[in-house]
Scaffold this active site. Structure first.
Site, PDB file in Angstrom:
ATOM      1  N   SER A  50       3.583   1.888 -10.684  1.00  0.00           N
ATOM      2  CA  SER A  50       2.478   1.941 -11.641  1.00  0.00           C
ATOM      3  C   SER A  50       1.997   3.369 -11.852  1.00  0.00           C
ATOM      4  CB  SER A  50       1.317   1.111 -11.105  1.00  0.00           C
ATOM      5  OG  SER A  50       0.800   1.734  -9.946  1.00  0.00           O
ATOM      6  N   GLY A  75       0.356   4.754  -9.504  1.00  0.00           N
ATOM      7  CA  GLY A  75      -0.732   4.827  -8.537  1.00  0.00           C
ATOM      8  C   GLY A  75      -0.231   5.145  -7.137  1.00  0.00           C
ATOM      9  N   ASP A 102      -0.487   3.414  -4.176  1.00  0.00           N
ATOM     10  CA  ASP A 102       0.132   2.402  -3.319  1.00  0.00           C
ATOM     11  C   ASP A 102       1.598   2.159  -3.666  1.00  0.00           C
ATOM     12  OD1 ASP A 102      -2.425   2.256  -2.410  1.00  0.00           O
ATOM     13  OD2 ASP A 102      -2.911   0.362  -3.394  1.00  0.00           O
ATOM     14  N   CYS A 156     -22.423  -7.749  19.256  1.00  0.00           N
ATOM     15  CA  CYS A 156     -23.506  -8.507  18.619  1.00  0.00           C
ATOM     16  C   CYS A 156     -23.340 -10.019  18.785  1.00  0.00           C
ATOM     17  CB  CYS A 156     -23.614  -8.093  17.151  1.00  0.00           C
ATOM     18  SG  CYS A 156     -25.156  -8.601  16.401  1.00  0.00           S
ATOM     19  N   HIS A 201     -24.111  -1.986  17.199  1.00  0.00           N
ATOM     20  CA  HIS A 201     -22.853  -1.855  16.437  1.00  0.00           C
ATOM     21  C   HIS A 201     -22.247  -0.458  16.600  1.00  0.00           C
ATOM     22  CE1 HIS A 201     -22.867  -5.674  14.229  1.00  0.00           C
ATOM     23  NE2 HIS A 201     -24.179  -5.609  14.423  1.00  0.00           N
ATOM     24  N   GLU A 250     -19.471   0.578  15.534  1.00  0.00           N
ATOM     25  CA  GLU A 250     -18.620   0.947  14.392  1.00  0.00           C
ATOM     26  C   GLU A 250     -19.398   1.631  13.274  1.00  0.00           C
ATOM     27  OE1 GLU A 250     -19.500  -1.985  15.408  1.00  0.00           O
ATOM     28  OE2 GLU A 250     -19.927  -3.396  13.790  1.00  0.00           O
TER      29      GLU A 250
END
Ligand code: XMP
Length: 509
Positions: free
Chosen positions: A221, A223, A225, A79, A167, A169
């Site tokens: 935590s 979580g 990650d 683009c 595009h 993607e």
């Protein structure tokens, strides 16, 4: 050597999506803002230019030195990138007669072009541009067109520079992935070796080399990650990794004990710290959401700092930072770092003098999950909904007391258990109950009640930046509401939040 693709970001909303697609094809890539590109090294196999909200004809449009890349590396310009090369090579770009936005079909495709291998002549593509390339220099070959866009793709003859107006993607470009694969494999010669297994292997080796016999502290935590970061570090340095899990009293019901047990079971060297009272006493009387966040952040640092000091000679702080938190992206108004600072409760002060190690800072969230799976981490941890650092404190509107926390924990547990039982938990991106300090009249048996409201929130989202409310089935909502009102003392009314983000946010505070 790890092969990589560099994506030059001119500020397009789709830049991260390009990176995702490249990685889905098992090729490692990095996004860099157009005006802060690192020296390219031998491991760079190709360059992708992103789109941009700017027009190439604007005075303040992003500029780069094309000689740095063209003829030196294979280039795929998307683009804005395509228009930029055309304009700066002697072609012309003019405003489109109508702004082209949405689906289009190719009508001509050069059958001999490597970029369009296995792509049909009528393939659907996604257009989003206000300018059109109206002229290309003689040494450019047009390799694809649509009815209304003559220069839908071109190649600079005798070079590996390709450019496309659409595009690839975006999933609406039905052969977009094939086109990217053609570029990465056939044109750049990438071997597609970037897999979770390869990542785990190379990351552990790098961590070993980087950390040696040094000690690392890491705050867990519960979580995804921080858990994945901990397991990677643990595999690299074993008991030199000291994990700290703080009970701030604002976790879900029984979560502290369950998560601590799970971590121990995984063999992590972990210390749990019960700091419930410290947090609650500092929150007493605070009503403002930001004041509450600040107080929690401050106490967390104190508690973490105390615990870290108990580990002798610690040199490093481990963190579960992921790629979207560190990508510098270019906003329409110029480069800016999109770091969600208000979400990072655990930012630590400089006086701790620790070096930072972040093993996940090149990964997207879904990649972290895949790496976690490769590492054998339990699905219960990997599939856990996001949960804010300040916990239930920002789901209790206004001031926080131990009594309100207990009520909310009960209601939230009923809610989440029912979602699990109904098989809905994994379909929902994030769910939680909110305590509203609003009294309303109810009747129970013969008695009139005057009690609080629980609000249920469940959203669908990709990254939490935008979200829509989930259309949970009425029978499930009915069951949850009945159970909460019958079992949780202090609640006589349950409501369901049907707001999308924006304009609302996911959390209520
Ligand atoms: P909002 O409410 O901004 O939430 O739409 C987006 C995502 O961020 C989480 N969130 C936080 N996470 N500390 C955190 O660690 C915070 O202060 C915080 N505030 C919101 C929220 O749970 C959602 O996933």
């Amino acid at each position: 050597m790890l092969e990589k693709i560099i994506i030059l970001d001119f500020g397009s909303q789709y830049t991260q999506l390009i990176a995702r697609r490249v990685r889905e094809l098992n090729v490692y890539c990095e996004i860099h803002p157009f005006n802060n590109i690192p020296e390219t090294t031998a491991d760079v196999k190709g360059i992708i230019f992103s789109g941009s909200p700017y027009s190439v004809r604007q005075d303040d449009a992003p500029q780069i030195e094309l000689e740095r890349f063209m003829q030196k590396y294979p280039v795929l310009a998307v683009c804005y990138g395509a228009q930029y090369i055309a304009l700066h090579s002697g072609g012309d770009v003019q405003p489109s007669s109508t702004r082209e936005y949405g689906r289009a079909n190719l009508g001509y495709v050069s059958q001999s072009s490597k970029l369009f291998k296995n792509i049909s002549e009528t393939s659907q593509v996604w257009m989003s541009h206000g300018d059109t390339i109206t002229e290309v220099p003689d040494n450019f070959e047009i390799i694809a067109s649509t009815d209304s866009v003559r220069v839908a793709a071109y190649q600079v003859k005798g070079s590996e520079t390709y450019a496309i107006q659409f595009h690839p993607e975006v999933t609406h470009s039905t052969d977009g992935k094939q086109l990217l694969e053609n570029f990465l494999v056939d044109i750049c010669g990438c071997k597609q070796e970037w897999t979770p297994d390869a990542f785990v292997e190379s990351t552990i080796a790098n961590l070993k080399a980087q950390l040696g016999d040094d000690k690392v502290v890491l705050g867990l935590s519960g979580g995804v990650d921080s858990s994945v970061a901990a397991v990677l570090l643990h595999k690299a340095i074993g008991t030199n990794l000291h994990c700290i899990f703080v009970d701030n009293g604002l976790l879900r019901k029984d979560e502290y004990e369950a998560v601590l047990e799970q971590y121990k079971h995984m063999g992590l060297n972990i210390k749990g710290i019960d700091a419930k009272d410290r947090f609650l006493s500092q929150l007493a009387g605070l009503k403002d959401p930001e004041m509450k966040r600040k107080a929690i952040g401050r106490v967390f640092i104190e508690v973490f700092d105390d615990a870290a000091h108990e580990v002798q000679n610690v040199k490093w702080l481990g963190q579960g930072t992921i790629y979207p938190d560190v990508i510098e992206s270019v906003s329409v108004k110029g480069p800016s770092a999109t770091i969600k600072s208000h979400h990072n409760v655990g930012g630590l002060p400089a006086y701790m003098k620790l070096k930072v190690v972040e093993p996940l800072n090149t990964l997207f969230k879904d990649e972290v999950r895949r790496v976690g799976k490769t590492l054998g981490i339990d699905d219960v941890i990997l599939g856990r909904h996001p949960f804010p650092g300040p916990g239930l404190a920002i789901r209790i509107l206004g001031d926080v007391t131990a009594e309100k926390v207990a009520i909310l924990q009960e209601a939230d547990a009923i809610y989440i258990n029912n979602l699990r039982e109904a098989g809905l938990y994994d379909q929902v991106w994030q769910a939680g109950a909110i305590f509203l300090p609003v009294q309303s009249v109810g009747v129970m048996g013969d008695e009139r009640t005057y009690e609080n409201v629980i609000c249920l929130r469940a959203v669908e989202s990709v990254d939490g930046m935008t979200a829509d409310w989930c259309h949970l089935p009425y029978p499930v909502l009915a069951k949850i509401s009945n159970e909460i009102i019958n079992k949780v003392k202090g609640i006589n009314r349950v409501v369901y939040d049907i707001s999308s983000k924006p304009p609302a946010t996911i959390e209520w505070e």
